[in-house]
Scaffold this motif. Structure first.
Motif, PDB file in Angstrom:
ATOM      1  N   VAL A  11       3.735   0.730   3.154  1.00 21.45           N
ATOM      2  CA  VAL A  11       3.252   1.558   2.050  1.00 21.45           C
ATOM      3  C   VAL A  11       4.073   2.838   1.898  1.00 21.45           C
ATOM      4  O   VAL A  11       4.051   3.467   0.826  1.00 21.45           O
ATOM      5  CB  VAL A  11       1.761   1.918   2.217  1.00 21.45           C
ATOM      6  CG1 VAL A  11       0.902   0.676   2.313  1.00 21.45           C
ATOM      7  CG2 VAL A  11       1.530   2.833   3.401  1.00 21.45           C
ATOM      8  N   PHE A 150      -8.029   1.596   5.045  1.00 22.68           N
ATOM      9  CA  PHE A 150      -6.587   1.464   4.873  1.00 22.68           C
ATOM     10  C   PHE A 150      -6.137   0.041   5.219  1.00 22.68           C
ATOM     11  O   PHE A 150      -5.372  -0.584   4.477  1.00 22.68           O
ATOM     12  CB  PHE A 150      -5.862   2.479   5.767  1.00 22.68           C
ATOM     13  CG  PHE A 150      -4.363   2.434   5.670  1.00 22.68           C
ATOM     14  CD1 PHE A 150      -3.702   3.109   4.656  1.00 22.68           C
ATOM     15  CD2 PHE A 150      -3.608   1.709   6.592  1.00 22.68           C
ATOM     16  CE1 PHE A 150      -2.314   3.076   4.557  1.00 22.68           C
ATOM     17  CE2 PHE A 150      -2.230   1.671   6.504  1.00 22.68           C
ATOM     18  CZ  PHE A 150      -1.575   2.354   5.489  1.00 22.68           C
ATOM     19  N   GLY A 153      -6.811  -2.495   2.632  1.00 21.05           N
ATOM     20  CA  GLY A 153      -6.125  -2.326   1.364  1.00 21.05           C
ATOM     21  C   GLY A 153      -6.877  -1.466   0.360  1.00 21.05           C
ATOM     22  O   GLY A 153      -6.492  -1.400  -0.810  1.00 21.05           O
ATOM     23  N   ASP A 154      -7.932  -0.784   0.803  1.00 22.87           N
ATOM     24  CA  ASP A 154      -8.720   0.066  -0.082  1.00 22.87           C
ATOM     25  C   ASP A 154      -8.136   1.479  -0.061  1.00 22.87           C
ATOM     26  O   ASP A 154      -8.684   2.402   0.554  1.00 22.87           O
ATOM     27  CB  ASP A 154     -10.187   0.070   0.366  1.00 22.87           C
ATOM     28  CG  ASP A 154     -11.084   0.934  -0.516  1.00 22.87           C
ATOM     29  OD1 ASP A 154     -10.607   1.404  -1.571  1.00 22.87           O
ATOM     30  OD2 ASP A 154     -12.259   1.149  -0.136  1.00 22.87           O
ATOM     31  N   ARG A 155      -7.037   1.663  -0.771  1.00 19.86           N
ATOM     32  CA  ARG A 155      -6.349   2.950  -0.744  1.00 19.86           C
ATOM     33  C   ARG A 155      -7.201   4.051  -1.370  1.00 19.86           C
ATOM     34  O   ARG A 155      -7.220   5.189  -0.878  1.00 19.86           O
ATOM     35  CB  ARG A 155      -5.022   2.839  -1.487  1.00 19.86           C
ATOM     36  CG  ARG A 155      -4.186   4.116  -1.477  1.00 19.86           C
ATOM     37  CD  ARG A 155      -2.823   3.896  -2.116  1.00 19.86           C
ATOM     38  NE  ARG A 155      -2.015   5.104  -2.062  1.00 19.86           N
ATOM     39  CZ  ARG A 155      -2.063   6.073  -2.982  1.00 19.86           C
ATOM     40  NH1 ARG A 155      -2.874   5.944  -4.019  1.00 19.86           N
ATOM     41  NH2 ARG A 155      -1.290   7.142  -2.872  1.00 19.86           N
ATOM     42  N   GLU A 156      -7.908   3.744  -2.452  1.00 19.77           N
ATOM     43  CA  GLU A 156      -8.715   4.756  -3.116  1.00 19.77           C
ATOM     44  C   GLU A 156      -9.843   5.252  -2.200  1.00 19.77           C
ATOM     45  O   GLU A 156     -10.070   6.459  -2.069  1.00 19.77           O
ATOM     46  CB  GLU A 156      -9.304   4.189  -4.414  1.00 19.77           C
ATOM     47  CG  GLU A 156      -8.250   3.821  -5.445  1.00 19.77           C
ATOM     48  CD  GLU A 156      -7.406   5.008  -5.854  1.00 19.77           C
ATOM     49  OE1 GLU A 156      -7.989   6.054  -6.176  1.00 19.77           O
ATOM     50  OE2 GLU A 156      -6.164   4.888  -5.837  1.00 19.77           O
ATOM     51  N   TYR A 158      -9.897   5.063   1.024  1.00 20.07           N
ATOM     52  CA  TYR A 158      -9.232   5.736   2.142  1.00 20.07           C
ATOM     53  C   TYR A 158      -8.963   7.202   1.794  1.00 20.07           C
ATOM     54  O   TYR A 158      -9.345   8.117   2.536  1.00 20.07           O
ATOM     55  CB  TYR A 158      -7.930   5.002   2.429  1.00 20.07           C
ATOM     56  CG  TYR A 158      -7.053   5.558   3.512  1.00 20.07           C
ATOM     57  CD1 TYR A 158      -7.442   5.539   4.849  1.00 20.07           C
ATOM     58  CD2 TYR A 158      -5.780   6.059   3.214  1.00 20.07           C
ATOM     59  CE1 TYR A 158      -6.613   6.012   5.849  1.00 20.07           C
ATOM     60  CE2 TYR A 158      -4.943   6.527   4.204  1.00 20.07           C
ATOM     61  CZ  TYR A 158      -5.363   6.511   5.526  1.00 20.07           C
ATOM     62  OH  TYR A 158      -4.526   6.980   6.512  1.00 20.07           O
ATOM     63  N   LEU A 159      -8.333   7.430   0.655  1.00 18.03           N
ATOM     64  CA  LEU A 159      -7.979   8.790   0.263  1.00 18.03           C
ATOM     65  C   LEU A 159      -9.213   9.628  -0.052  1.00 18.03           C
ATOM     66  O   LEU A 159      -9.234  10.831   0.234  1.00 18.03           O
ATOM     67  CB  LEU A 159      -7.038   8.754  -0.939  1.00 18.03           C
ATOM     68  CG  LEU A 159      -5.655   8.149  -0.677  1.00 18.03           C
ATOM     69  CD1 LEU A 159      -4.864   8.037  -1.978  1.00 18.03           C
ATOM     70  CD2 LEU A 159      -4.865   8.981   0.347  1.00 18.03           C
ATOM     71  N   SER A 181       0.460   8.561   5.220  1.00 18.41           N
ATOM     72  CA  SER A 181      -0.450   7.847   4.311  1.00 18.41           C
ATOM     73  C   SER A 181      -1.567   8.733   3.785  1.00 18.41           C
ATOM     74  O   SER A 181      -2.253   8.370   2.827  1.00 18.41           O
ATOM     75  CB  SER A 181      -1.057   6.635   5.025  1.00 18.41           C
ATOM     76  OG  SER A 181      -1.812   7.037   6.166  1.00 18.41           O
TER      77      SER A 181
END
Length: 216
Positions: A11, A150, A153-156, A158-159, A181
């Motif tokens: 990533v 993370f 694959g749940d980036r939103e 995660y952030l 990341s």
């Protein structure tokens, strides 16, 4: 000039390519992605992957790298220690960030999503404080449940969890996002405190090494 970047997740590749295009056009980047290094370092400790890192760095130098930046905070100290052995500068991508945190004030909070990062990142801030001759109190915060997002694959999600952890900090002069990341969480947080991340300043340091006199 060619700068190699040692990552433990794919990533990070577009992040650093975008920063290169925006701030260092003409710099050739070579991405070395080895997810297994982080998995092993978390299970066995960073020193367990030292020989593998040395071999990867030596191969990168043989392939034309003029300098290397390790972007993974968990293993970056081990990578940095290989500089003399491989014959080119090997930089911790998070060191410039740590130096800026120390310059910002006496209380620094380090935020991470994997426990293996907290020790190296906290120690790095303390090392930079000693180098600067400053007394700095460093506190570590692990964001529960974030790394699982993370890996899924749940980036939103995660952030969002990281940004919430950032906003919960009130007793600091600077907040350090220990892993690359986490960088985009700074834009989601509402805090007025300085929130520091490593990608841009780490790449700047690598680019400077490549441009230094005497670099092949």
């Amino acid at each position: 000039m060619t700068l190699a970047l040692l990552h433990t997740s794919p990533v990070h590749v577009p992040t650093y390519d975008g920063l290169r295009d925006a701030h260092h056009p003409g710099l050739a980047l070579r991405h070395l992605v080895h997810e297994d290094l982080l998995a092993r370092a978390r299970a066995e400790g960073p020193d367990a992957v030292a020989d593998d890192i040395r071999a990867l760095l030596s191969a990168a130098v043989a392939d034309g790298a003029d300098a290397v930046v390790c972007t993974c905070s968990t293993i970056s100290g081990v990578a940095e220690a290989q500089s003399a052995a491989v014959g080119v500068p090997v930089l911790r991508g998070d060191r410039p960030m740590a130096a800026r945190a120390v310059a910002a004030g006496e209380r620094v909070v380090v935020i991470a999503t994997v426990s293996s990062t907290l020790g190296p990142s906290t120690a790095l801030v303390e090392e930079e404080a000693a180098r600067a001759g400053r007394a700095v109190e460093v506190r570590a915060v692990l964001v529960p449940g974030a790394w699982e997002r993370f890996e899924a694959g749940d980036r939103e999600g995660y952030l969002d969890l990281v940004a919430a952890a950032v906003d919960a900090v009130t007793d600091a002069e600077a907040i350090v996002l220990a892993q690359p990341s986490l960088a985009d969480a700074a834009n989601r947080a509402r805090t007025t405190l300085p929130v520091l991340s490593s990608p841009r300043t780490g790449l700047e340091a690598g680019a400077s090494e490549c441009a230094a006199p005497g670099t092949a």
